[in-house]
Design an enzyme around this catalytic site. Structure first.
Site, PDB file in Angstrom:
ATOM      1  N   HIS A   1       0.945  -1.090   0.169  1.00 45.75           N
ATOM      2  CA  HIS A   1       0.078   0.005  -0.012  1.00 45.75           C
ATOM      3  C   HIS A   1       0.675   1.332  -0.172  1.00 45.75           C
ATOM      4  O   HIS A   1       0.782   2.224   0.588  1.00 45.75           O
ATOM      5  CB  HIS A   1      -0.976  -0.101   1.346  1.00 45.75           C
ATOM      6  CG  HIS A   1      -1.964  -1.131   1.156  1.00 45.75           C
ATOM      7  ND1 HIS A   1      -2.713  -1.660   2.012  1.00 45.75           N
ATOM      8  CD2 HIS A   1      -2.343  -1.785   0.086  1.00 45.75           C
ATOM      9  CE1 HIS A   1      -3.345  -2.845   1.974  1.00 45.75           C
ATOM     10  NE2 HIS A   1      -3.223  -3.042   0.447  1.00 45.75           N
TER      11      HIS A   1
HETATM   12  C1  LIG Z   1       0.362  -7.324  -4.998  1.00 46.65           C
HETATM   13  C2  LIG Z   1      -0.588  -6.498  -4.492  1.00 46.65           C
HETATM   14  C3  LIG Z   1      -1.564  -6.536  -3.963  1.00 46.65           C
HETATM   15  C4  LIG Z   1      -2.627  -5.836  -3.260  1.00 46.65           C
HETATM   16  N1  LIG Z   1      -3.915  -5.816  -2.908  1.00 46.65           N
HETATM   17  C5  LIG Z   1      -4.641  -4.897  -2.820  1.00 46.65           C
HETATM   18  C6  LIG Z   1      -5.994  -5.390  -2.489  1.00 46.65           C
HETATM   19  O1  LIG Z   1      -6.364  -6.381  -2.186  1.00 46.65           O
HETATM   20  N2  LIG Z   1      -6.876  -4.262  -2.423  1.00 46.65           N
HETATM   21  C7  LIG Z   1      -6.508  -2.963  -2.436  1.00 46.65           C
HETATM   22  O2  LIG Z   1      -7.308  -2.021  -2.091  1.00 46.65           O
HETATM   23  N3  LIG Z   1      -5.393  -2.612  -2.648  1.00 46.65           N
HETATM   24  C8  LIG Z   1      -4.445  -3.437  -3.046  1.00 46.65           C
HETATM   25  N4  LIG Z   1      -3.231  -3.269  -3.438  1.00 46.65           N
HETATM   26  C9  LIG Z   1      -2.839  -1.886  -3.607  1.00 46.65           C
HETATM   27  C10 LIG Z   1      -3.513  -1.355  -4.911  1.00 46.65           C
HETATM   28  O3  LIG Z   1      -3.565  -2.123  -5.831  1.00 46.65           O
HETATM   29  C11 LIG Z   1      -3.025   0.030  -5.219  1.00 46.65           C
HETATM   30  O4  LIG Z   1      -2.956   0.843  -3.965  1.00 46.65           O
HETATM   31  C12 LIG Z   1      -3.495   0.692  -6.167  1.00 46.65           C
HETATM   32  O5  LIG Z   1      -3.547  -0.168  -7.556  1.00 46.65           O
HETATM   33  C13 LIG Z   1      -2.667   2.096  -6.790  1.00 46.65           C
HETATM   34  O6  LIG Z   1      -3.267   2.504  -8.086  1.00 46.65           O
HETATM   35  P1  LIG Z   1      -2.500   3.627  -8.797  1.00 46.65           P
HETATM   36  O7  LIG Z   1      -3.484   4.014  -9.872  1.00 46.65           O
HETATM   37  O8  LIG Z   1      -2.088   4.603  -7.717  1.00 46.65           O
HETATM   38  O9  LIG Z   1      -1.299   2.869  -9.276  1.00 46.65           O
HETATM   39  P2  LIG Z   1      -1.170   1.583 -10.289  1.00 46.65           P
HETATM   40  O10 LIG Z   1      -2.328   0.754 -10.381  1.00 46.65           O
HETATM   41  O11 LIG Z   1      -0.067   1.058  -9.786  1.00 46.65           O
HETATM   42  O12 LIG Z   1      -0.891   2.308 -11.568  1.00 46.65           O
HETATM   43  C14 LIG Z   1       0.158   2.988 -12.126  1.00 46.65           C
HETATM   44  C15 LIG Z   1       0.462   2.467 -13.784  1.00 46.65           C
HETATM   45  O13 LIG Z   1       1.419   3.423 -14.265  1.00 46.65           O
HETATM   46  C16 LIG Z   1       2.033   2.841 -15.151  1.00 46.65           C
HETATM   47  N5  LIG Z   1       3.336   3.412 -15.214  1.00 46.65           N
HETATM   48  C17 LIG Z   1       4.294   3.446 -14.144  1.00 46.65           C
HETATM   49  N6  LIG Z   1       5.381   4.285 -14.416  1.00 46.65           N
HETATM   50  C18 LIG Z   1       5.249   4.606 -15.867  1.00 46.65           C
HETATM   51  C19 LIG Z   1       5.998   5.310 -16.747  1.00 46.65           C
HETATM   52  N7  LIG Z   1       6.890   5.849 -16.480  1.00 46.65           N
HETATM   53  N8  LIG Z   1       5.495   5.223 -18.128  1.00 46.65           N
HETATM   54  C20 LIG Z   1       4.098   4.697 -18.307  1.00 46.65           C
HETATM   55  N9  LIG Z   1       3.447   3.879 -17.538  1.00 46.65           N
HETATM   56  C21 LIG Z   1       3.706   4.069 -16.248  1.00 46.65           C
HETATM   57  C22 LIG Z   1       2.288   1.363 -14.543  1.00 46.65           C
HETATM   58  O14 LIG Z   1       2.663   0.415 -15.224  1.00 46.65           O
HETATM   59  C23 LIG Z   1       0.793   1.179 -13.873  1.00 46.65           C
HETATM   60  O15 LIG Z   1      -0.025   0.567 -15.018  1.00 46.65           O
HETATM   61  C24 LIG Z   1      -2.249  -4.270  -3.951  1.00 46.65           C
HETATM   62  C25 LIG Z   1      -1.106  -3.972  -4.532  1.00 46.65           C
HETATM   63  C26 LIG Z   1      -0.310  -5.290  -4.857  1.00 46.65           C
HETATM   64  C27 LIG Z   1       0.869  -4.744  -5.773  1.00 46.65           C
END
Ligand SMILES: Cc1cc2nc3c(=O)[nH]c(=O)nc-3n(C[C@H](O)[C@H](O)[C@H](O)COP(=O)(O)OP(=O)(O)OC[C@H]3O[C@@H](n4cnc5c(N)ncnc54)[C@H](O)[C@@H]3O)c2cc1C
Length: 504
Positions: free
Chosen positions: A437
């Site tokens: 997280h």
């Molecule tokens: C293994 C795991 C289990 C989890 N389990 C849970 C759960 O059960 N429930 C829950 O609520 N949360 C869970 N989480 C946490 C939750 O998934 C994250 O908090 C949430 O997905 C974050 O969303 P985000 O949009 O901030 O980032 P992300 O969903 O990580 O999206 C970021 C995106 O940006 C892309 N990116 C990054 N850098 C670049 C770049 N330079 N150029 C182009 N693209 C780029 C990445 O490839 C990715 O697709 C878990 C996370 C993980 C890793």
């Protein structure tokens, strides 16, 4: 030799993860021409679709597979931080658990000067997107009311035998108690925001450029005018009126730092553009420590559900106003590499969700190398104390009559390793792992360390916003996917209000 291709759009969204997929959809619905840049691929993956195959995705090509720097307070171990590198982002390899967080989390954000982010403000946004407790369905189908597998019924019963109350809905009035989880699963398949929001508008307002790694933001003075990325060895550029960075709690600060936005000293020689010392600082995460028992019967699992189906919210000290513990339970044994044991068993992962230890992310000497991620896990003794309370609670549950009588559960870890407090603390430092997280690395606020304002505009840079888990001023009490998606809905509201739909 590199060739250059140019793209033009109203808005560029960097990252098609939990948040980026939502921002792109909402803006496309409002008539904007949206370009989405995603480092990972856009393809169907059976291991993503199947809720029981999450662990196969770790260290796979769909995982950024970050490692922390050696952690002083955890035996110098380098911890694995999985993150999704695929359309769908971390929602494509997470455990799908849906937790809105505690109302006090958002009231705290508002108390820091973040107008518009109190529980009263964000609760309707959650209701709109998950439909829970409301009359209209949400855009994301959240699975509730399914039949949990027998081993999870027993874990919940064992928790009740230790005196914990059963809570039928931890997303309702109160978080406290033991519950069956709610999931982003539809028709026995993982439901990401990429699937629910983004895919229907690809080619209809949204141009999705996958396998495209954003290298830097394009800036003219302090105005962001676009993004530069690599795809198949080619450098491409996109220009837009506004760029929304949704690259996640690691990817977003790294992209800003590589673009010269951050504290001068943290930029590793990159030309400074905006002096924002908070970029990459205040990294927060949640932490887990395994309590593992063998069983003499093999638990069975229903297709379409993950191996974790129950969890609990509780307090390490009676005087706390909000739960600080969230153990989650697996119907399989999750051994660390140094552990051994039989293939049948259960793991109760003792979880800390209000950590005192905060860390940071910096660029490496060569800014294009993997970033230096230092969460400073367990650097604060209060976190060790709280995790110790969580482990003791999980030990009580695995030794409660229900798990013993029905499953023949016998505690393996920590077992004798935690026979006294020193042993327990040593076990915690040896076995602590991330709860996945990460957040807070481009935090929202008005203080000197804040990176974005309450409308998620980057301080001191025009045409640039951030909307993802990195902007959370403090990590919420619970899993961070729902809060990241709520943040995306909020920024989309702000952008659409600022320039209503052309077609309206
Ligand atoms: C293994 C795991 C289990 C989890 N389990 C849970 C759960 O059960 N429930 C829950 O609520 N949360 C869970 N989480 C946490 C939750 O998934 C994250 O908090 C949430 O997905 C974050 O969303 P985000 O949009 O901030 O980032 P992300 O969903 O990580 O999206 C970021 C995106 O940006 C892309 N990116 C990054 N850098 C670049 C770049 N330079 N150029 C182009 N693209 C780029 C990445 O490839 C990715 O697709 C878990 C996370 C993980 C890793």
């Amino acid at each position: 030799m590199t060739q250059e291709r140019r793209h033009q759009a109203d808005v560029i969204v960097v990252g098609a993860g939990s948040a980026g997929s939502v921002v792109a959809r909402r803006l496309a619905d409002a008539g904007r021409n949206v370009l989405v840049i995603e480092a990972g691929p856009h393809r169907d993956e059976p291991a993503v679709d199947d809720p029981a195959r999450m662990h196969e995705l770790w260290d796979s090509p769909l995982d950024w597979a970050f490692r922390t720097v050696p952690q002083d307070s955890a035996l110098d171990r380098r911890l694995h931080l999985p993150r999704g590198r695929v359309v769908g982002g971390s929602h494509a390899l997470n455990a799908m658990i849906w937790v809105r967080g505690n109302p006090a989390d958002y009231d705290h954000w508002a108390s820091l000067g973040n107008k518009g982010w109190s529980w009263r403000d964000v609760q309707p946004v959650f209701a709109r997107l998950d439909g829970l407790g409301g009359e209209a369905p949400g855009t994301l189908d959240v699975l509730t009311g399914y039949e949990p597998d027998p081993v999870h019924r027993s874990i919940v019963e064992a928790a009740r035998q230790t005196g914990l109350p059963f809570n039928p809905n931890y997303n309702g009035e109160r978080q406290d108690g033991v519950s069956f989880m709610q999931f982003t699963i539809q028709d026995q398949q993982r439901l990401t925001t990429a699937r629910a929001y983004l895919n229907p508008v690809v080619g209809r307002g949204v141009t999705l450029v996958a396998d495209a790694n954003a290298r830097r933001l394009l800036l003219e003075g302090t105005k962001c005018v676009g993004v530069e990325w690599d795809r198949d060895g080619t450098v491409e550029r996109g220009y837009a009126d506004e760029v929304i960075v949704c690259a996640g709690a690691i990817g977003s600060p790294v992209l800003l730092l590589r673009s010269g936005i951050g504290a001068g000293a943290a930029l590793g020689g990159v030309e400074p553009v905006a002096d924002l010392p908070g970029v990459g600082r205040d990294l927060q995460d949640h932490w887990l420590v395994p309590v593992i028992a063998s069983t003499d019967k093999q638990p069975t699992f229903s297709p379409g559900l993950p191996f974790t189906q129950s969890h609990l919210f509780w307090r390490s000290r009676a005087d706390l106003e909000v739960p600080d513990l969230q153990p989650l339970h697996f119907g399989v044994p999750l051994y660390e590499s140094w552990m051994e044991g039989p293939p049948r068993g259960v793991s109760l992962m003792a979880g800390l969700v209000r950590p005192a230890s905060h860390g940071e992310i910096r660029l490496a000497d060569d800014p294009s190398d993997a970033p230096l991620i230092d969460p400073r896990v367990l650097s604060h003794d209060a976190d060790v104390e709280a995790l110790a309370a969580a482990v003791r609670l999980c030990q009580e549950i695995v030794t409660a009559p229900e798990l013993g009588h029905t499953w023949g559960a016998k505690e393996l870890y920590p077992g004798p390793l935690a026979k006294d407090t020193d042993g327990l603390h040593a076990y915690i430092r040896r076995s602590v792992v991330t709860y996945h997280h990460q957040s807070g690395t481009c935090k929202m606020g008005l203080d000197d360390d804040a990176v974005v304002d309450p409308e998620l505009r980057v301080h001191g840079v025009e045409g640039l916003r951030i909307a993802d888990a990195s902007v959370m001023p403090t990590v919420p009490t619970g899993n961070t996917n729902a809060p990241a998606i709520m943040i995306a809905e909020k920024v989309a509201d702000l952008l659409v209000q600022a320039r209503p739909a052309e077609s309206a």
